[in-house]
Design a protein around this motif. Structure first.
Motif, short mmCIF file in Angstrom:
data_model
loop_
_atom_site.label_atom_id
_atom_site.label_comp_id
_atom_site.label_asym_id
_atom_site.label_seq_id
_atom_site.Cartn_x
_atom_site.Cartn_y
_atom_site.Cartn_z
N GLY A 66 0.80 -1.22 0.00
CA GLY A 66 0.00 0.00 0.00
C GLY A 66 0.83 1.27 0.00
N GLY A 67 2.14 1.14 0.11
CA GLY A 67 3.03 2.30 0.05
C GLY A 67 3.08 3.13 1.33
N SER A 83 -7.69 3.63 6.32
CA SER A 83 -8.17 2.66 5.33
C SER A 83 -7.29 2.55 4.10
CB SER A 83 -9.62 2.98 4.95
OG SER A 83 -9.66 4.05 4.05
N HIS A 84 -6.41 3.54 3.86
CA HIS A 84 -5.54 3.40 2.67
C HIS A 84 -4.18 2.78 2.99
CE1 HIS A 84 -3.94 7.35 3.96
NE2 HIS A 84 -5.17 7.83 3.91
N THR A 85 -4.06 2.14 4.16
CA THR A 85 -2.85 1.35 4.47
C THR A 85 -2.94 0.02 3.72
OG1 THR A 85 -2.89 2.33 6.69
CG2 THR A 85 -1.50 0.38 6.39
N GLY A 86 -1.81 -0.49 3.28
CA GLY A 86 -1.80 -1.76 2.54
C GLY A 86 -1.90 -2.96 3.47
N VAL A 87 -2.61 -4.00 3.02
CA VAL A 87 -2.67 -5.23 3.82
C VAL A 87 -1.27 -5.86 3.92
CG1 VAL A 87 -5.08 -5.78 3.22
CG2 VAL A 87 -3.24 -6.77 1.86
N GLY A 88 -0.41 -5.60 2.92
CA GLY A 88 0.87 -6.30 2.82
C GLY A 88 1.80 -6.02 3.98
N GLY A 89 2.36 -4.80 4.01
CA GLY A 89 3.29 -4.46 5.08
C GLY A 89 2.61 -4.53 6.44
N TYR A 90 1.35 -4.09 6.49
CA TYR A 90 0.59 -4.07 7.75
C TYR A 90 0.50 -5.47 8.36
CZ TYR A 90 -3.72 -4.27 10.52
OH TYR A 90 -4.63 -4.53 11.50
N THR A 91 0.10 -6.44 7.56
CA THR A 91 -0.08 -7.79 8.10
C THR A 91 1.26 -8.42 8.46
OG1 THR A 91 -2.05 -8.10 6.74
CG2 THR A 91 -1.01 -10.10 7.61
N LEU A 92 2.24 -8.29 7.58
CA LEU A 92 3.51 -8.99 7.80
C LEU A 92 4.24 -8.48 9.05
CD1 LEU A 92 4.59 -9.09 4.05
CD2 LEU A 92 3.73 -11.01 5.43
N GLY A 93 3.96 -7.23 9.44
CA GLY A 93 4.60 -6.69 10.64
C GLY A 93 3.86 -7.01 11.93
N GLY A 94 2.60 -7.42 11.84
CA GLY A 94 1.82 -7.74 13.04
C GLY A 94 0.35 -7.39 12.86
N GLY A 95 0.06 -6.09 12.70
CA GLY A 95 -1.31 -5.68 12.45
C GLY A 95 -2.09 -5.30 13.70
N PHE A 96 -2.03 -4.00 14.07
CA PHE A 96 -2.78 -3.48 15.21
C PHE A 96 -4.01 -2.72 14.72
CE2 PHE A 96 1.17 -4.24 17.34
CZ PHE A 96 0.84 -4.40 18.68
N GLY A 97 -5.17 -3.08 15.26
CA GLY A 97 -6.40 -2.38 14.91
C GLY A 97 -7.33 -2.31 16.11
N ARG A 98 -8.54 -1.87 15.87
CA ARG A 98 -9.44 -1.60 16.99
C ARG A 98 -10.21 -2.85 17.47
NH1 ARG A 98 -10.38 3.25 13.52
NH2 ARG A 98 -9.29 4.95 14.56
N LEU A 99 -10.01 -3.97 16.78
CA LEU A 99 -10.68 -5.20 17.23
C LEU A 99 -9.67 -6.22 17.75
CD1 LEU A 99 -13.35 -5.50 14.36
CD2 LEU A 99 -13.60 -4.43 16.61
#
Ligand code: FAD
Length: 399
Positions: A25-26, A86-102
């Protein structure tokens, strides 16, 4: 563009030893998804997300954005845990861990990842999961882009009413002591369904505020009861917490972090919100609209995953604290970054490890991966011995 195309480029780059960047997502803060004098594997054309309501799974291509993941799940009354812009990429976000509100309900995004398709440095396309090539699957859940180009992520989905009790409660910053003192004694008893994240910021008109971001992932009536004590703290300026579409909160920072702004952030993982930390949070606050103190709340399901069950080892933290922000004038780069570094330096003694998806300077990958590092380096040696994928929090391969 498809996985075969990715495989061809990977092979081409490896054979010629060309510097290679991978762009999802850049959103990379340190700009690792681009490079000069090299190849950028830009996955933005691979942005499709589909959901299978019977299997309760979402399938996101490697260049998809988080907003598309939320949208595909919502169509079927389902959700998975995704980050806050919402314009964050699933790629880097997921591979690093992925913090969200749920997260407190379902864990980090790596905890809801069920399989992935990945192109490794030798150009091979693998479908990996806990059953198939479990070492590689373990490594990509926290080890970042070190192991190959992920062309598809498969996520578990959960039933979800998108009308959730959510929003922001805002106090003037003069109430920060009361709000944080209360929060420090309250947060450990919260249910997994309740996400409450404190933030301190200064608005463009110069008003400084302390804000609690709230999402209750359950029956709003029960959430209202759990939230009541917070609503009795201090003099509230604005209480925007109500039953509303989950997407309101999931997109409310999209414009603030719009494309093209200059941006910087530092963070650290915190095990306990002590009185000393609260004192320093209040004393260190910088009233500058370019920067904010913010948190990503963990605990709950995040904490119940074992330290080495995935390659993200910071499981015992209750929250991630960050200082970050944005500005538009390139002339301000040095000064704005120095201001945020100095601010965060005061908070750093209270942290242990950091989330390298949100840290511009955090390149001490070896120490930050902690006890996961040895296994990661071996898996890196097996799948990427030439370190083709090195524009990331790099793990040097071992034999
Ligand atoms: C405005 C903003 C908000 C954010 N909010 C959150 C949040 O709420 N929660 C959170 O956890 N993080 C958040 N982050 C941090 C975010 O997780 C990282 O910046 C992440 O790297 C973004 O992923 P991307 O695909 O957009 O990045 P990119 O810049 O495209 O990629 C970053 C790195 O990830 C790797 N990569 C990306 N895609 C792939 C792929 N498909 N296969 C292999 N490697 C790949 C590459 O190594 C690349 O260098 C935020 C960042 C920003 C800028």
């Amino acid at each position: 563009m498809n996985s075969d195309d990715v495989s061809n480029v990977v092979t081409f780059a490896r054979e010629r030893e060309i510097l290679t960047a991978v762009r999802g997502g850049g959103h990379s803060w340190p700009g690792k998804s681009g490079c000069d004098d090299g190849i950028v594997i830009d996955l933005s054309q691979m942005h499709a997300v589909t959901a299978d309501p019977d299997k309760r799974r979402a399938y996101a291509q490697g260049g998809a954005l988080l907003g598309a993941l939320d949208a595909a799940a919502h169509e079927h009354g389902l959700i998975t845990t995704a980050g806050v812009v919402s314009h964050t990429g699933v790629g880097g976000y997921t591979l690093g861990g992925g913090f969200g509100r749920l997260n407190r309900s379902y864990g980090l995004t790596i905890d809801v990842l069920r399989s992935a398709e990945i192109v490794t440095a030798d150009g091979k396309i693998h479908r990996i999961s806990e059953q198939d090539e479990p070492d590689l699957f373990w490594a990509i859940r926290g080890g970042g882009g070190n192991f190959g180009v992920v062309t598809e992520f498969e996520y578990e989905l959960y039933p979800f009413d998108r009308n959730v009790l959510s929003g922001l409660i805002v106090w003037p910053v003069s109430e920060a002591r009361d709000v944080l003192d209360f929060y420090g004694g309250w947060y450990l008893g919260l249910s997994d369904e309740m996400y409450v994240g404190p933030m301190m910021a200064t608005m463009p008109d110069g008003t400084s505020v302390i804000v609690m971001e709230v999402v209750y992932n359950g029956d709003p009536a029960i959430g209202e009861k759990e939230l009541e004590p917070l609503r009795n703290v201090g003099k509230i300026m604005d209480d925007g917490v109500k039953v509303q579409d989950y997407n309101v909160l999931q997109t409310h920072e999209d414009a603030t972090f719009g494309h093209g702004i200059r941006s910087y952030a530092k963070n650290g993982m915190v095990k306990e919100i002590t009185q000393e930390l609260i004192d320093v949070l209040i004393e260190s606050f910088v009233a500058d609209p370019r920067a904010a103190f913010f948190t990503h709340t963990a605990g709950g399901a995040v904490k119940r995953v074992g330290e080495l069950d995935t390659a993200f080892p910071h499981r015992n933290a209750e929250t991630m604290i960050s200082v970050g922000g944005g500005w538009t004038d390139p002339e301000q780069d040095d000064e704005a970054m120095a201001m945020m570094r100095a601010w965060f330096a005061k908070l750093a003694p209270f942290t242990g490890g950091y989330y390298d998806n949100i840290d511009f300077d955090g390149d001490a990958a070896t120490s930050n991966f902690g006890p996961a590092h040895g296994r990661l380096a071996k898996i890196k040696g097996q799948y990427d011995p030439g370190n083709l994928f090195r524009l990331n929090s790099n793990i040097e391969p071992t034999a």
